[in-house]
Enzyme design. Structure first.
Site, PDB file in Angstrom:
ATOM      1  N   GLU A  17       0.197  36.417  34.426  1.00  0.00           N
ATOM      2  CA  GLU A  17      -0.868  36.924  33.576  1.00  0.00           C
ATOM      3  C   GLU A  17      -0.270  37.304  32.225  1.00  0.00           C
ATOM      4  O   GLU A  17      -0.704  36.843  31.184  1.00  0.00           O
ATOM      5  CB  GLU A  17      -1.479  38.153  34.260  1.00  0.00           C
ATOM      6  N   ASN A  62      -3.417  53.399  34.396  1.00  0.00           N
ATOM      7  CA  ASN A  62      -3.892  52.319  33.525  1.00  0.00           C
ATOM      8  C   ASN A  62      -5.085  51.609  34.162  1.00  0.00           C
ATOM      9  O   ASN A  62      -6.204  51.710  33.703  1.00  0.00           O
ATOM     10  CB  ASN A  62      -2.775  51.312  33.256  1.00  0.00           C
ATOM     11  N   GLY A 120       4.377  41.310  37.414  1.00  0.00           N
ATOM     12  CA  GLY A 120       3.479  42.321  36.873  1.00  0.00           C
ATOM     13  C   GLY A 120       3.928  42.846  35.527  1.00  0.00           C
ATOM     14  O   GLY A 120       4.991  42.490  35.011  1.00  0.00           O
ATOM     15  N   VAL A 121       3.089  43.708  34.981  1.00  0.00           N
ATOM     16  CA  VAL A 121       3.335  44.299  33.676  1.00  0.00           C
ATOM     17  C   VAL A 121       4.108  45.598  33.864  1.00  0.00           C
ATOM     18  O   VAL A 121       3.850  46.337  34.802  1.00  0.00           O
ATOM     19  CB  VAL A 121       1.992  44.625  32.986  1.00  0.00           C
ATOM     20  N   GLY A 122       5.036  45.856  32.971  1.00  0.00           N
ATOM     21  CA  GLY A 122       5.703  47.161  32.993  1.00  0.00           C
ATOM     22  C   GLY A 122       7.206  47.034  33.030  1.00  0.00           C
ATOM     23  O   GLY A 122       7.766  45.952  33.204  1.00  0.00           O
ATOM     24  N   SER A 123       7.828  48.178  32.873  1.00  0.00           N
ATOM     25  CA  SER A 123       9.272  48.207  32.724  1.00  0.00           C
ATOM     26  C   SER A 123       9.999  47.757  33.980  1.00  0.00           C
ATOM     27  O   SER A 123      10.969  47.001  33.907  1.00  0.00           O
ATOM     28  CB  SER A 123       9.721  49.619  32.363  1.00  0.00           C
ATOM     29  N   LYS A 151      10.325  61.606  39.412  1.00  0.00           N
ATOM     30  CA  LYS A 151      10.513  63.016  39.000  1.00  0.00           C
ATOM     31  C   LYS A 151      11.704  63.652  39.716  1.00  0.00           C
ATOM     32  O   LYS A 151      11.554  64.667  40.428  1.00  0.00           O
ATOM     33  CB  LYS A 151       9.238  63.835  39.277  1.00  0.00           C
TER      34      LYS A 151
END
Lengths: 502, 502
Positions: B293, B383, B268-271, B407
């Protein structure tokens, strides 16, 4: 038995394997994994499970049970009553079994029906100890001819250590030639070919299922009749849902997005879906091709009416009347119906290539278009997701139908937040109730909510829903909610017997 | 401009179409539908959207905007700031735009990325007035060579009434030949062929995208640099998630279900996903094929480390460092990377045939394995679902990763009931946090809940979750819940700033 078995068992290697159900039942050991044929009560073994259940009344043992889909009184019910099922996969619909599942006495994995064969192939589940498969015949080549369903039987026969055939000599001989058995090879680079279905009626496989004869340990001879499903007669509400579906499809034709032969059609299991199909008889649409999972009375009615020209599925599910005349009727449907494995009938590759129009019954829908197909009150299993997700996720147009209320209006089928999500709003295009239809394509969530409330909700609940949405919008967001009240309709029902909050 | 444009515009029919972005922006009328290239900030036009936004500051008009996926500051942000977007489809990630979406000022349809082209092809959306496509070159044959993404550009070029090309003369010339453009024909009986991908590295299409030159109204010359994505450095927690993923995969190899080259891999996309990929560098796995992707830094790192032998995707998403060296680096990756349209990279037919292993980041997971990928607090869009559903639904093994808390521990990423469902537990095989992994395959819901709580939850929340599950089980059901408390963790967070209920 005086029947000439060589008519049914046409390969000599199998002739000396005949056993009683009682004897075969003694072969099963505690902890074994069994795969049985059977799908919406069709094509299931009946003598063997009953014998196994009888044994279970005297002896303590448990099995894990895999099938195509739901089984009837002789199978799921008798085995559930005897408390011999530890795990049930992937679908069920029997009231006795359901009760034990919801009491936590039977573990139940409710799996997309197209995924079961893949999970077995990949070794995700323990391999089957026994496959028990109802057959109409064993051919000269030793192939197994199924009866009224294919389901997962090919993968069960392929992977089980041992096989028991329940040969049903009362099955219509016309079944032979109506199946189209195609097996996928392993997934991976350069290992699996494309599934060669480009036209629903063109066969891609063989009439029978392959089995290693050395694995076949016993053949039980049965003449048990097929089991009908209760299907209520169409009423004014289901006729109105059908009419609304037909208006929607009519608008699609007007807009040039569909022709009068529509697109290959999948319809869900159950009375509402069946009644809706029935309502299409005088639709004006013609030359419709059905590419479905289960073929119910409605499909036969549409073939009779000349509206449907061909139908493919993995199983039958018929009313008492249709079951009783099946033997004499089947010949006339033989060149208009084909049965494929559920992995193929429900395969995303096929569904997406053919551009199927899918309609299934929802238990509960929320204002944003999320659908609950399975859990009463969000917690208690009704039947299972079945193939609805296979079709909903990949169809050209995904439609869910439901009556807008249940229990004399005490339950609204449309709620602020479904208490269980089987299909997310990404996968839901159109909601239809007797009130009207909401075409959600091209709408953002808040627009969809307004359309669902105004077009589909029962008038008694509209203002309550508008108030919820308005309060939610005060808090903002792409999909506004008042989380602490999201399930308030459900809790009001549990406490006060109605979703109408006074 | 002194650049010799004939190097980039190699077909004479296009040479006299050069315009300024400002002029092209005047062609857009109120209510028009625009399709722009661009996916995870790569391959998007930059001058045109900025010019359109500038015009929007002086004039009142709105557009509906379709893209591949997320766009950067010059596109999504400048247009959102200028308030010229009415509807945004199918994915975004810009903070300014997100705020307007959540305020109800921009309508947003968050759609599975593989479905957009199909929706356009079937006429579900209004047809595009303009396609605005970034290109690295226009070939002798008049084909459009994309830059760092393909996305939906082929279907935009095919269906838009008019086309504007934003030719980026600073794009590395090595892009040419790295794309594999394949278009599906209409769905239906005998109309669509099988997608001929059987090996990820074998090309099935053309290097450029076809366009009718008569539709091309203008060519804007740009030399705007590619836009980097912020990617945080791997830390102890993401390394631990990677280690847990590697243990899970290692167990699959030990069990004989995978080999050391695994199966084609989607990440997947992201950090977090990127950091996890990074953590696979010393995994011992080899000859891995990526069929994803988005190709992030982590994929390039794994190619450098000799772990990945080939990677396919529809777009790049790179850190500042990687963007800056792309021009000089691309030559060395040219025969190891291919870009396909997002309809093909994310197509269920391909994903299921190849048996892809998919891992994506979850925002929130519930004790039964349902996943929220998109909505903060269940209501506010982060997103979008992107391609996660395309892969999750059809992969061989579907994995979701998340840190167990956020958090400073005030939020548990694992809750009793996710406040928004993007992926149902039918589609989720494995949950991984820094605490451990829960393999849910073959488990019924209550078994899955116990495994998720014990293996994946942060210790601070375990007892609170155990108490919820125990109270829920008292009420019974296949998927027990205490509905009136299902979102109590969320409402406690909203009221008291923490999900820890004291």
């Amino acid at each position: 038995m005086s029947t000439d078995l060589s008519k049914f068992i046409r390969n000599k290697a199998f002739l000396d394997k005949v056993v009683t159900a009682e004897e075969a039942a003694t072969w099963i050991e505690d902890g074994m994994t069994l795969g049985m044929s059977g799908f919406t009560l069709f094509g299931e073994p009946k003598l063997f499970p009953k014998a196994l259940a009888e044994r279970g009344k005297k002896e303590k043992f448990k099995i894990d049970l895999f099938t195509g889909a739901s089984m009837g009184p002789a199978a799921d019910q008798s085995m559930a009553e005897a408390d011999i099922i530890n795990l049930r996969v992937p679908y069920q619909g029997n009231p006795v079994q359901r009760k034990k599942i919801n009491a936590g006495e039977i573990f139940y994995i409710d799996q997309h029906l197209s995924h079961v064969a893949e999970s077995i192939r990949q070794g995700t589940y323990p391999s089957l100890d026994y496959a028990i498969i109802e057959a109409a015949a064993i051919t000269e080549d030793g192939d197994i001819i199924p009866t009224g369903s294919v389901g997962n039987s090919p993968i069960f026969l392929d992977t089980a250590k041992h096989v028991i055939i329940e040969l049903n000599i009362s099955a219509p001989p016309e079944y032979e030639g109506m199946h189209d058995i195609y097996m996928q090879s392993a997934a991976g680079e350069n290992t699996r070919e494309a599934i060669p279905i480009f036209e629903v009626s063109k066969r891609i496989g063989t009439p029978g299922m392959k089995v290693d004869s050395a694995k076949v340990r016993g053949i039980i001879i049965s003449s048990e009749p097929d089991i009908p499903s209760p299907l209520f007669e169409p009423n004014a509400e289901t006729q109105q849902i059908a009419d609304n579906l037909l208006s929607f499809l009519g608008e699609e034709v007007k807009a040039g997005r569909l022709t009068e032969s529509l697109a290959p059609l999948q319809s869900g299991v159950g009375s509402v879906a069946n009644a809706v199909l029935n309502g299409m008889k005088t639709s004006g649409f013609k030359d419709i091709v059905v590419a479905s999972e289960v073929l119910q009375d409605g499909v036969f009615d549409l073939i009779d009416a000349g509206v449907v020209k061909f139908a493919a599925g993995t199983a039958l599910s018929l009313s008492k009347k249709r079951v009783e005349s099946l033997g004499k009727d089947l010949a006339k449907y033989k060149d208009k119906i084909v049965f494929r494995p559920q992995e193929i009938s429900n395969h995303p590759e096929v569904i997406r290539r053919l551009g199927i129009i899918s309609f299934n019954t929802a238990l509960e829908v929320d204002i944003y278009g999320n659908v609950n197909s399975t859990h009463v009150g969000g917690t208690h299993m009704m039947n299972g997701i079945g193939g609805s997700g296979d079709f909903a996720r990949n169809a050209r147009i995904t439609i869910f139908v439901t009556q807008s209320t249940a229990k004399d209006g005490k339950i609204s089928a449309i709620v602020p937040f479904v208490a269980h999500v089987d299909h997310t709003n990404h996968d839901v295009d159109v909601i239809i109730t007797e009130q009207g239809y909401a075409d959600l394509r091209g709408l953002a969530p808040t627009q969809a909510a307004e359309r669902i409330i105004e077009n589909c909700m029962h008038p008694d609940y509209k203002q309550q829903a508008r108030d919820y949405l308005a309060a939610a919008k005060e808090r903002g967001g792409q999909t506004p909610h008042v989380l602490e009240k999201a399930f308030s309709w459900h809790t009001n029902l549990a406490e006060k017997g109605t979703m109408l909050i006074k």
